[in-house]
Design an enzyme around this catalytic site. Structure first.
Site, PDB file in Angstrom:
ATOM      1  N   THR A 138      34.838  57.775  38.873  1.00 24.91           N
ATOM      2  CA  THR A 138      35.474  59.087  38.953  1.00 24.91           C
ATOM      3  C   THR A 138      35.319  59.687  40.336  1.00 24.91           C
ATOM      4  OG1 THR A 138      35.331  61.381  38.152  1.00 24.91           O
ATOM      5  CG2 THR A 138      33.335  60.061  38.021  1.00 24.91           C
ATOM      6  N   ASP A 139      36.266  60.528  40.717  1.00 21.39           N
ATOM      7  CA  ASP A 139      36.147  61.237  41.995  1.00 21.39           C
ATOM      8  C   ASP A 139      35.022  62.263  41.986  1.00 21.39           C
ATOM      9  OD1 ASP A 139      37.326  63.065  40.270  1.00 21.39           O
ATOM     10  OD2 ASP A 139      39.015  63.556  41.577  1.00 21.39           O
ATOM     11  N   GLU A 140      34.499  62.562  40.809  1.00 20.63           N
ATOM     12  CA  GLU A 140      33.432  63.562  40.719  1.00 20.63           C
ATOM     13  C   GLU A 140      32.130  63.106  41.374  1.00 20.63           C
ATOM     14  OE1 GLU A 140      32.921  65.767  37.056  1.00 20.63           O
ATOM     15  OE2 GLU A 140      34.896  65.122  36.363  1.00 20.63           O
ATOM     16  N   LYS A 167      27.541  58.597  36.603  1.00 26.01           N
ATOM     17  CA  LYS A 167      28.605  57.709  37.059  1.00 26.01           C
ATOM     18  C   LYS A 167      28.305  57.182  38.468  1.00 26.01           C
ATOM     19  CE  LYS A 167      32.013  56.810  35.300  1.00 26.01           C
ATOM     20  NZ  LYS A 167      32.349  55.638  34.433  1.00 26.01           N
ATOM     21  N   LEU A 198      41.397  69.662  28.977  1.00 22.64           N
ATOM     22  CA  LEU A 198      42.209  70.829  29.334  1.00 22.64           C
ATOM     23  C   LEU A 198      43.656  70.744  28.850  1.00 22.64           C
ATOM     24  CD1 LEU A 198      42.586  73.535  30.915  1.00 22.64           C
ATOM     25  CD2 LEU A 198      43.276  72.102  32.867  1.00 22.64           C
ATOM     26  N   ARG A 224      42.248  70.625  40.632  1.00 22.05           N
ATOM     27  CA  ARG A 224      42.072  69.211  40.355  1.00 22.05           C
ATOM     28  C   ARG A 224      43.321  68.444  40.820  1.00 22.05           C
ATOM     29  NH1 ARG A 224      37.879  71.204  39.966  1.00 22.05           N
ATOM     30  NH2 ARG A 224      36.406  71.210  38.215  1.00 22.05           N
ATOM     31  N   TYR A 229      26.765  64.333  34.383  1.00 20.09           N
ATOM     32  CA  TYR A 229      27.827  63.349  34.187  1.00 20.09           C
ATOM     33  C   TYR A 229      28.134  62.606  35.478  1.00 20.09           C
ATOM     34  CZ  TYR A 229      32.570  61.542  34.196  1.00 20.09           C
ATOM     35  OH  TYR A 229      33.665  60.742  34.375  1.00 20.09           O
TER      36      TYR A 229
END
Length: 330
Positions: A125-127, A157, A193, A217, A153
């Site tokens: 993930t880009d997170e 990752k 969402l 986002r 989270y």
């Protein structure tokens, strides 16, 4: 080729299975899924019944079960979608994120070493990069940006990514990693969402928006993400590589909710601003130039069209999400 897809009853994993069945119908595909709250066996029922895929109801943290599956199926390529991912849930139970996202990845790595595979692909993930300020639209994360996770989270990752790269360096395990922006599309669990806003609007319920809805986002239609992963796993020179997979489509949360209201002809008075989430990242934005230049990938679906497709899917598949809502008490 034999593909083993973990987390294949979830949102992106199931879409990837359907993508591969269309693109490579001669492939043997197997799926491992624990069937947690976000995994829905109904999503795969038809292709399981038609013997188009093999399904294993197991936890990737269960070493004995994973080894047995590897020994029985003898996969060539592993694509790991299995993860705890809902950011609200990590606040109440962060431990499950550590178990599935880190320890589960470790079990898969060991299985790959034991049985020999052509490629292990980690869906990330880009997170893992953290967030960017809202007032600097010129800034983007690339594959060399430092890891700066800001939640349990994203930290889990990021840890999994580092573990994968460590197995590659230490044991020469053939691996690749993709870090994607926010996905949307078919079979998306109703707590996220876009599906939550669609379903609540259809039921004339309040549309809860964190803070003032200004968080940004980058949105990617799920089938475009699947096409990127397909290119990566079939590319020999991608061994050991990391690719950012973004949609070039930054949107504020509040603007997406208003678009959904307009598409469904619902009043914006349904929108209800609620207290912001703890540690809510401001902006995610990644530069996908590497995968574009090396693998000639680019997203094919613009957000407006993708959102219309997604809304139509939820209108046409009420039985799928109504059962999930009842089961999860959302």
């Amino acid at each position: 080729m034999k593909l083993l897809v973990t987390g294949g009853a979830g949102f992106i994993g199931s879409n990837f299975i359907f993508y591969e069945l269309r693109k490579n119908p001669d492939y043997d595909i197997a799926c491992i899924d624990k069937l947690t709250y976000a995994g829905n066996i109904k999503t795969l029922e038809r292709v399981i019944a038609e013997n188009k895929i093999k399904f294993f109801h197991n936890d990737i943290c269960d070493r004995e079960a994973v080894y047995k599956i590897f020994d029985e199926f003898k996969p060539d390529v592993i694509i790991n979608f299995a993860a705890e991912s809902h950011v609200d849930r990590y606040i109440s139970d962060p431990e499950i994120f550590l178990k599935t996202n880190i320890l589960g990845t470790g079990v898969l790595m060991d299985a790959c070493l034991k049985f020999g595979i052509k490629r292990y692909h980690q869906v990330s993930t880009d997170e893992v990069y953290g967030d960017l300020p809202l007032d600097r639209p010129d800034l983007f994360f690339d594959e060399h940006s430092p890891i700066k996770a800001s939640s349990p989270y994203s930290a889990s990752k990021a840890s999994a990514d580092l573990l994968v790269l460590a197995y590659h360096r230490t044991f020469k395990l053939p691996v690749s990693i993709s870090r994607c922006s926010n996905n949307y599309g078919y079979f998306h669990f109703p707590e996220k969402l876009i599906p939550l806003m669609i379903i609540n609007a259809l039921n004339n319920k309040k549309l809860p928006v964190y803070g003032k809805g200004l968080n940004v986002r980058d949105w990617l239609f799920v089938e475009d993400h699947c096409s990127a992963i397909d290119l990566i796993i079939h590319d020999e020179i991608s061994d050991g590589e990391i690719y950012n997979v973004g949609g070039h489509n930054e949107m504020r949360n509040i603007d997406i909710v208003k678009m959904i209201c307009a598409e469904l002809n619902k009043p914006e008075s349904l929108i209800e601003f609620v207290p912001d989430r703890k540690g809510h990242d401001l902006r995610y934005a990644i530069n996908p130039e590497k995968i574009t230049s090396r693998l000639n990938w680019k997203p094919n679906t613009n957000f407006k069209d993708g959102l219309k497709k997604t809304i139509k899917w939820y209108l046409d598949n009420k039985s799928w999400w109504e059962e999930l809502l009842e089961r999860s008490k959302l």
